[in-house]
Design a protein around this motif. Structure first.
Motif, PDB file in Angstrom:
ATOM      1  N   GLU A   1     -18.936 -26.219 -33.624  1.00  0.00           N
ATOM      2  CA  GLU A   1     -18.167 -26.399 -32.389  1.00  0.00           C
ATOM      3  C   GLU A   1     -18.334 -27.802 -31.832  1.00  0.00           C
ATOM      4  O   GLU A   1     -17.376 -28.415 -31.334  1.00  0.00           O
ATOM      5  CB  GLU A   1     -18.591 -25.359 -31.348  1.00  0.00           C
TER       6      GLU A   1
ATOM      7  N   ASN B   1     -16.377 -30.194 -34.231  1.00  0.00           N
ATOM      8  CA  ASN B   1     -14.922 -30.035 -34.169  1.00  0.00           C
ATOM      9  C   ASN B   1     -14.328 -30.366 -32.800  1.00  0.00           C
ATOM     10  O   ASN B   1     -13.171 -30.780 -32.707  1.00  0.00           O
ATOM     11  CB  ASN B   1     -14.532 -28.604 -34.556  1.00  0.00           C
ATOM     12  N   HIS B   2     -15.131 -30.205 -31.745  1.00  0.00           N
ATOM     13  CA  HIS B   2     -14.624 -30.449 -30.397  1.00  0.00           C
ATOM     14  C   HIS B   2     -15.655 -31.239 -29.572  1.00  0.00           C
ATOM     15  O   HIS B   2     -16.124 -30.773 -28.524  1.00  0.00           O
ATOM     16  CB  HIS B   2     -14.299 -29.122 -29.698  1.00  0.00           C
TER      17      HIS B   2
ATOM     18  N   THR C   1     -15.563 -33.731 -27.588  1.00  0.00           N
ATOM     19  CA  THR C   1     -15.226 -34.203 -26.235  1.00  0.00           C
ATOM     20  C   THR C   1     -14.938 -33.069 -25.253  1.00  0.00           C
ATOM     21  O   THR C   1     -14.799 -33.317 -24.049  1.00  0.00           O
ATOM     22  CB  THR C   1     -14.001 -35.138 -26.288  1.00  0.00           C
ATOM     23  N   THR C   2     -14.846 -31.849 -25.766  1.00  0.00           N
ATOM     24  CA  THR C   2     -14.520 -30.726 -24.880  1.00  0.00           C
ATOM     25  C   THR C   2     -15.513 -29.578 -24.943  1.00  0.00           C
ATOM     26  O   THR C   2     -15.475 -28.684 -24.089  1.00  0.00           O
ATOM     27  CB  THR C   2     -13.118 -30.177 -25.208  1.00  0.00           C
ATOM     28  N   VAL C   3     -16.385 -29.570 -25.942  1.00  0.00           N
ATOM     29  CA  VAL C   3     -17.335 -28.472 -26.072  1.00  0.00           C
ATOM     30  C   VAL C   3     -18.201 -28.372 -24.812  1.00  0.00           C
ATOM     31  O   VAL C   3     -18.521 -29.388 -24.175  1.00  0.00           O
ATOM     32  CB  VAL C   3     -18.227 -28.652 -27.328  1.00  0.00           C
ATOM     33  N   SER C   4     -18.566 -27.162 -24.456  1.00  0.00           N
ATOM     34  CA  SER C   4     -19.330 -26.924 -23.223  1.00  0.00           C
ATOM     35  C   SER C   4     -20.714 -27.572 -23.286  1.00  0.00           C
ATOM     36  O   SER C   4     -21.435 -27.436 -24.280  1.00  0.00           O
ATOM     37  CB  SER C   4     -19.473 -25.414 -22.990  1.00  0.00           C
TER      38      SER C   4
ATOM     39  N   ALA D   1     -18.711 -37.710 -34.465  1.00  0.00           N
ATOM     40  CA  ALA D   1     -18.544 -36.616 -33.499  1.00  0.00           C
ATOM     41  C   ALA D   1     -19.797 -36.444 -32.654  1.00  0.00           C
ATOM     42  O   ALA D   1     -19.709 -36.209 -31.435  1.00  0.00           O
ATOM     43  CB  ALA D   1     -18.222 -35.322 -34.239  1.00  0.00           C
TER      44      ALA D   1
ATOM     45  N   GLN E   1     -19.766 -39.031 -29.988  1.00  0.00           N
ATOM     46  CA  GLN E   1     -18.824 -38.692 -28.922  1.00  0.00           C
ATOM     47  C   GLN E   1     -19.388 -37.611 -28.007  1.00  0.00           C
ATOM     48  O   GLN E   1     -19.236 -37.678 -26.779  1.00  0.00           O
ATOM     49  CB  GLN E   1     -17.501 -38.218 -29.540  1.00  0.00           C
ATOM     50  N   PHE E   2     -20.034 -36.631 -28.610  1.00  0.00           N
ATOM     51  CA  PHE E   2     -20.658 -35.562 -27.830  1.00  0.00           C
ATOM     52  C   PHE E   2     -21.786 -36.125 -26.962  1.00  0.00           C
ATOM     53  O   PHE E   2     -21.896 -35.824 -25.768  1.00  0.00           O
ATOM     54  CB  PHE E   2     -21.194 -34.483 -28.769  1.00  0.00           C
TER      55      PHE E   2
END
Length: 364
Positions: free
Chosen positions: A279, A282-283, A285-288, A314, A317-318
């Motif tokens: 998660e 793959n996400h 910038t938006t993962v909780s 990634a 970015q996270f």
């Protein structure tokens, strides 16, 4: 006085150069044997043919060293030596370490015979320790034995004896260096006091509080939290992922005891509720992002320990979405992974060029 286990490598190097045998004493399960094996691996970098001959003292008998058998043709006794022991009569140039595990719990009769070999003395004209070979032994302390066997002074005097201990940071560093399961590594970092509870389990009952009966029973069974037990859990977690069969609570508590085991399982459940590596990758910038610091710490730890080189963009970015000190934790964890070359990547350069991150990394 005691020597920190992570510093024992230089003691072994000096002992080898000085042709002195070494006996390491310490409580069970802290990694004495692993440390000796790591020393041998390190020596091989300089001396490629440096060897290790491994013996476990408590299972040995005198016939494991030398034995006499009748020669019917001559009517005499013929002496046979253990071919696994390096022998100056056959290989005078052999170099390395004869390791005797748990030496103080070895049968005294066996040690009386082994003493001549340790001393480098001739044994019946057919066995002698090469000069380039040292004997390194380890043993639990006498007070840690269920049945204490006091060995004779003449043998013990042939060894440089060193009491060793391990700090929680050393155990965490060891687990990271040897790629233990990320859950175990993350648990170590957050719960260093639970890595080893030997003193608690085997202390007087008055110091154990309400868990005295449970700890006493676990002590009788030889169960306590230590590096040996956590290594078992690490291997079980890897196996569970491989065959898609979760580790049971009984397996956890049977390895490290009920107290540490329950806290590890709680930690494991907490991590399971957080975002997965997939998660995050793959996400990013938006993962909780967890609000609780312990949950954010756990997620950062597991993600940085499990990600691959292709995930670095990634992960970066996270990481930019969380506070700088936690970013630095992720960077340092990534840098500590041997198989992952982080330094020199675009993500690393961008991190380092951030003045706030750079300042924290260099502790200024």
């Amino acid at each position: 006085m005691s020597t920190r286990l992570k510093e024992i490598n230089q003691v072994m190097v000096r002992s080898y150069v000085a042709k002195s045998n070494l006996l390491m004493l310490g409580k069970p399960g802290i990694g004495k044997t692993w440390t000796i094996e790591a020393f041998v691996d390190k020596m091989r970098e300089t001396i490629p043919h440096f060897q290790m001959w491994h013996f476990y003292g408590p299972t040995m008998s005198p016939m494991d060293i030398q034995a006499c058998m009748p020669d019917n043709a001559t009517g005499t006794l013929k002496v046979y030596s253990n071919a696994c022991l390096p022998n100056a009569y056959h290989h005078p140039d052999a170099v390395g370490v004869v390791f005797i595990g748990e030496m103080l719990n070895t049968d005294p009769t066996t040690l009386k015979l082994l003493q001549k070999y340790v001393n480098g003395e001739d044994m019946n004209g057919c066995l002698k320790k090469p000069t380039g070979v040292m004997v390194v032994a380890d043993s639990n302390r006498l007070e840690d034995k269920a049945g204490v066997m006091q060995q004779f002074r003449a043998l013990l005097n042939r060894f440089l004896q060193v009491d060793v201990y391990a700090e929680a940071d050393d155990c965490t560093e060891f687990a990271a260096k040897h790629n233990w399961h990320p859950l175990v590594q993350a648990f170590f970092r957050e719960n260093p006091h639970l890595i080893d509870n030997y003193e608690t389990v085997f202390s007087n009952d008055s110091k154990k509080g309400k868990n005295a009966d449970v700890l006493a029973e676990e002590g009788k069974k030889g169960i306590w939290a230590c590096m040996r037990g956590w290594n078992r859990i690490s291997e079980l977690e890897f196996a569970a992922e491989q065959i898609n069969s979760p580790v049971t609570m009984d397996e956890i508590t049977g390895s490290v005891g009920i107290g540490p085991g329950m806290q590890f399982n709680t930690f494991k459940q907490m991590v399971g509720r957080l975002a997965s590596l997939e998660e995050v990758v793959n996400h990013p910038t938006t993962v909780s992002i967890p609000e609780k610091i312990d949950e954010l710490y756990a997620l950062s730890c597991v993600v940085s320990l499990r990600c691959k080189a292709e995930h670095l963009k990634a992960i970066h970015q996270f990481a930019k979405r969380i506070q700088p000190d936690m970013q630095v934790f992720i960077i340092k964890t990534l840098m500590g992974r041997k198989q992952l070359n982080v330094v020199g990547t675009p993500e690393y350069r961008e991190w380092i060029l951030d003045p706030q991150i750079n300042k924290l990394i260099n502790a200024r």
